[in-house]
Motif scaffolding. Structure first.
Motif, PDB file in Angstrom:
ATOM      1  N   HIS A  53       0.835  -1.208   0.000  1.00 53.87           N
ATOM      2  CA  HIS A  53       0.000   0.000   0.000  1.00 53.87           C
ATOM      3  C   HIS A  53       0.866   1.252   0.000  1.00 53.87           C
ATOM      4  O   HIS A  53       0.603   2.211  -0.736  1.00 53.87           O
ATOM      5  CB  HIS A  53      -0.902   0.025   1.240  1.00 53.87           C
ATOM      6  CG  HIS A  53      -1.963  -1.036   1.234  1.00 53.87           C
ATOM      7  ND1 HIS A  53      -2.641  -1.420   2.376  1.00 53.87           N
ATOM      8  CD2 HIS A  53      -2.456  -1.816   0.234  1.00 53.87           C
ATOM      9  CE1 HIS A  53      -3.508  -2.386   2.075  1.00 53.87           C
ATOM     10  NE2 HIS A  53      -3.408  -2.642   0.786  1.00 53.87           N
ATOM     11  N   SER A  54       1.918   1.234   0.832  1.00 55.04           N
ATOM     12  CA  SER A  54       2.735   2.449   1.012  1.00 55.04           C
ATOM     13  C   SER A  54       3.437   2.849  -0.279  1.00 55.04           C
ATOM     14  O   SER A  54       3.721   4.035  -0.500  1.00 55.04           O
ATOM     15  CB  SER A  54       3.763   2.245   2.135  1.00 55.04           C
ATOM     16  OG  SER A  54       4.810   1.402   1.690  1.00 55.04           O
ATOM     17  N   LEU A  55       3.702   1.886  -1.155  1.00 55.90           N
ATOM     18  CA  LEU A  55       4.425   2.226  -2.390  1.00 55.90           C
ATOM     19  C   LEU A  55       3.589   3.105  -3.320  1.00 55.90           C
ATOM     20  O   LEU A  55       4.136   3.777  -4.198  1.00 55.90           O
ATOM     21  CB  LEU A  55       4.887   0.952  -3.097  1.00 55.90           C
ATOM     22  CG  LEU A  55       5.942   0.179  -2.286  1.00 55.90           C
ATOM     23  CD1 LEU A  55       6.297  -1.128  -2.969  1.00 55.90           C
ATOM     24  CD2 LEU A  55       7.194   1.022  -2.065  1.00 55.90           C
ATOM     25  N   PHE A  56       2.282   3.119  -3.103  1.00 50.11           N
ATOM     26  CA  PHE A  56       1.435   3.992  -3.916  1.00 50.11           C
ATOM     27  C   PHE A  56       1.567   5.460  -3.517  1.00 50.11           C
ATOM     28  O   PHE A  56       0.995   6.340  -4.170  1.00 50.11           O
ATOM     29  CB  PHE A  56      -0.025   3.510  -3.875  1.00 50.11           C
ATOM     30  CG  PHE A  56      -0.195   2.252  -4.683  1.00 50.11           C
ATOM     31  CD1 PHE A  56       0.264   1.020  -4.210  1.00 50.11           C
ATOM     32  CD2 PHE A  56      -0.757   2.297  -5.952  1.00 50.11           C
ATOM     33  CE1 PHE A  56       0.156  -0.129  -4.977  1.00 50.11           C
ATOM     34  CE2 PHE A  56      -0.875   1.145  -6.724  1.00 50.11           C
ATOM     35  CZ  PHE A  56      -0.411  -0.068  -6.233  1.00 50.11           C
ATOM     36  N   ALA A  57       2.354   5.717  -2.485  1.00 50.07           N
ATOM     37  CA  ALA A  57       2.691   7.102  -2.127  1.00 50.07           C
ATOM     38  C   ALA A  57       3.979   7.549  -2.814  1.00 50.07           C
ATOM     39  O   ALA A  57       4.418   8.676  -2.613  1.00 50.07           O
ATOM     40  CB  ALA A  57       2.836   7.232  -0.611  1.00 50.07           C
ATOM     41  N   THR A  58       4.589   6.680  -3.622  1.00 52.09           N
ATOM     42  CA  THR A  58       5.889   7.035  -4.214  1.00 52.09           C
ATOM     43  C   THR A  58       5.755   7.496  -5.664  1.00 52.09           C
ATOM     44  O   THR A  58       4.843   7.088  -6.392  1.00 52.09           O
ATOM     45  CB  THR A  58       6.859   5.828  -4.213  1.00 52.09           C
ATOM     46  OG1 THR A  58       6.318   4.807  -5.075  1.00 52.09           O
ATOM     47  CG2 THR A  58       7.046   5.276  -2.805  1.00 52.09           C
ATOM     48  N   ASP A  59       6.711   8.332  -6.080  1.00 51.40           N
ATOM     49  CA  ASP A  59       6.802   8.728  -7.487  1.00 51.40           C
ATOM     50  C   ASP A  59       7.122   7.518  -8.351  1.00 51.40           C
ATOM     51  O   ASP A  59       6.751   7.474  -9.538  1.00 51.40           O
ATOM     52  CB  ASP A  59       7.936   9.754  -7.662  1.00 51.40           C
ATOM     53  CG  ASP A  59       7.616  11.070  -6.980  1.00 51.40           C
ATOM     54  OD1 ASP A  59       6.429  11.322  -6.685  1.00 51.40           O
ATOM     55  OD2 ASP A  59       8.570  11.843  -6.743  1.00 51.40           O
ATOM     56  N   ASP A  60       7.839   6.554  -7.769  1.00 50.21           N
ATOM     57  CA  ASP A  60       8.289   5.421  -8.580  1.00 50.21           C
ATOM     58  C   ASP A  60       7.121   4.544  -9.025  1.00 50.21           C
ATOM     59  O   ASP A  60       7.124   4.007 -10.133  1.00 50.21           O
ATOM     60  CB  ASP A  60       9.333   4.607  -7.807  1.00 50.21           C
ATOM     61  CG  ASP A  60      10.605   5.417  -7.594  1.00 50.21           C
ATOM     62  OD1 ASP A  60      10.898   6.280  -8.444  1.00 50.21           O
ATOM     63  OD2 ASP A  60      11.285   5.198  -6.583  1.00 50.21           O
ATOM     64  N   GLN A  61       6.116   4.390  -8.173  1.00 52.83           N
ATOM     65  CA  GLN A  61       4.912   3.659  -8.601  1.00 52.83           C
ATOM     66  C   GLN A  61       4.215   4.414  -9.731  1.00 52.83           C
ATOM     67  O   GLN A  61       3.803   3.819 -10.728  1.00 52.83           O
ATOM     68  CB  GLN A  61       3.965   3.458  -7.403  1.00 52.83           C
ATOM     69  CG  GLN A  61       2.638   2.789  -7.750  1.00 52.83           C
ATOM     70  CD  GLN A  61       1.531   3.802  -8.086  1.00 52.83           C
ATOM     71  OE1 GLN A  61       1.536   4.915  -7.563  1.00 52.83           O
ATOM     72  NE2 GLN A  61       0.617   3.419  -8.966  1.00 52.83           N
ATOM     73  N   LYS A  62       4.114   5.733  -9.595  1.00 49.65           N
ATOM     74  CA  LYS A  62       3.455   6.528 -10.645  1.00 49.65           C
ATOM     75  C   LYS A  62       4.223   6.379 -11.962  1.00 49.65           C
ATOM     76  O   LYS A  62       3.638   6.134 -13.019  1.00 49.65           O
ATOM     77  CB  LYS A  62       3.397   8.002 -10.237  1.00 49.65           C
ATOM     78  CG  LYS A  62       2.640   8.273  -8.931  1.00 49.65           C
ATOM     79  CD  LYS A  62       1.119   8.162  -9.112  1.00 49.65           C
ATOM     80  CE  LYS A  62       0.393   8.217  -7.783  1.00 49.65           C
ATOM     81  NZ  LYS A  62       0.438   6.957  -7.005  1.00 49.65           N
ATOM     82  N   GLU A  63       5.536   6.538 -11.882  1.00 51.18           N
ATOM     83  CA  GLU A  63       6.365   6.492 -13.083  1.00 51.18           C
ATOM     84  C   GLU A  63       6.409   5.081 -13.674  1.00 51.18           C
ATOM     85  O   GLU A  63       6.270   4.909 -14.884  1.00 51.18           O
ATOM     86  CB  GLU A  63       7.784   6.987 -12.754  1.00 51.18           C
ATOM     87  CG  GLU A  63       8.832   6.748 -13.831  1.00 51.18           C
ATOM     88  CD  GLU A  63       8.520   7.405 -15.162  1.00 51.18           C
ATOM     89  OE1 GLU A  63       7.606   8.259 -15.235  1.00 51.18           O
ATOM     90  OE2 GLU A  63       9.185   7.028 -16.162  1.00 51.18           O
ATOM     91  N   GLY A  64       6.572   4.079 -12.832  1.00 52.98           N
ATOM     92  CA  GLY A  64       6.660   2.700 -13.316  1.00 52.98           C
ATOM     93  C   GLY A  64       5.408   2.295 -14.064  1.00 52.98           C
ATOM     94  O   GLY A  64       5.474   1.690 -15.143  1.00 52.98           O
TER      95      GLY A  64
END
Ligand code: HXC
Length: 258
Positions: free
Chosen positions: A231-242
């Motif tokens: 869940h926490s990874l959805f707060a990262t730019d990397d999830q958005k970019e990936g």
């Protein structure tokens, strides 16, 4: 930084550590431990490092703890110095670590390889826990990590007889993730490390932490941990970019490397 017993090089975002006590088949004395502890502390601190490879020589990854150094020690020396507790530092590295093993990985050498996240073996690799023949038992986690890695049957066989296991048997047993020809070992390990180092660093660190949790806890707790992390990874730019990169049919750019 210069070290006495290891060579540290950088290959872009990969730190390459070569154990360098050739005359003693890379026996792990207290200086090797001190050098590795210092190097690993630096790797975890340095944003330019995305993954670490540890290797030895063609003949020996490491032939164990240094028997000549250990031989005169007393119980009080070992107890008061908390001998070998410092190896936990390598197991606690937060960044991904890869052991590239050729030749002997015996005793502490096998245990050092098992402290790493990914274990790649040359076809010349030989693994074992021969301590029993010296009147001791594994002391850097071998009785625990080997058993978790390959199960009771083979762990008991190796720890009680002190025999060695070749690369084929080690892969079959689940100790090793891949076997490569000896002359391709370093390239293979560096390629794996570069792949990992090209990912988002925080995501790789969290992935590592999550897999390691499997060895520390119940399934229910481990799943809960994984889900919270996920869940926490959805707060990262990397999830958005990936995910944007996938949708737009391109490679992700600017993954977080610090
Ligand atoms: C100190 C070691 C060493 C070691 C090799 N050497 N292993 N020195 N500690 N663990 C030294 C030898 O003394 C020798 O130096 C030189 O390296 C070359 O080794 P040789 O034995 O001549 O080579 P070879 O005949 O090819 O045999 C290779 C080998 C053998 C099968 C790997 O060296 C071996 O059995 N080594 C010990 C393996 C072992 O028992 N490891 C477990 C250690 S206990 P000189 O100057 O004498 O010629 C351990 C405990 C960890 O790891 C947990 C903490 C308690």
């Amino acid at each position: 930084t210069d070290f006495e017993t290891i060579i540290v090089e950088r290959r872009e975002r990969v730190a390459l550590v070569t154990l360098n006590r050739p005359k003693a088949l890379n026996a792990l004395n207290f200086q090797v431990l001190a050098d590795l502890q210092a190097a690993f502390t630096e790797f975890d601190r340095d944003p330019a490092v995305g993954a670490v490879v540890i290797t030895g020589s063609a003949k020996a990854f490491a032939a164990g703890a240094d028997i000549k150094e250990m031989a005169p020690k007393t119980y009080m020396d070992m107890f008061l110095d908390d001998a070998f507790a410092g190896w936990d530092r390598i197991g606690c590295a937060r960044k991904p670590t890869i052991a590239a093993v050729a030749g002997y990985a015996l005793g502490g050498g096998c245990e050092l390889a098992m402290l790493c996240d990914i274990l790649i073996a040359a076809d010349t690799a030989k693994f074992g826990q021969p301590e029993i023949g010296l009147g001791i038992i594994p002391g850097i986690g071998g009785s625990q990590r080997l058993t978790r890695a390959i199960g009771k049957a083979k762990a008991m066989d190796l720890v009680l007889t002190g025999r060695t296991m070749d690369a084929e048997e080690a892969e079959r047993a689940g100790l090793v993730s891949r076997i490569v020809p000896a002359d391709e070992l370093l390239d293979a390990a560096l390629t794996v490390a570069a792949t990992v180092a090209g990912m988002s660093l925080p995501v790789a660190m969290i992935a590592k932490e999550s897999v390691n949790r499997a060895f520390e806890t119940t399934l229910a707790e481990g799943l809960r941990f994984e889900r919270r992390m996920f869940h926490s990874l959805f707060a990262t730019d990397d999830q958005k970019e990936g995910m944007a990169a996938f949708v737009e049919k391109r490679q992700p750019a600017n993954f977080t490397h610090r």
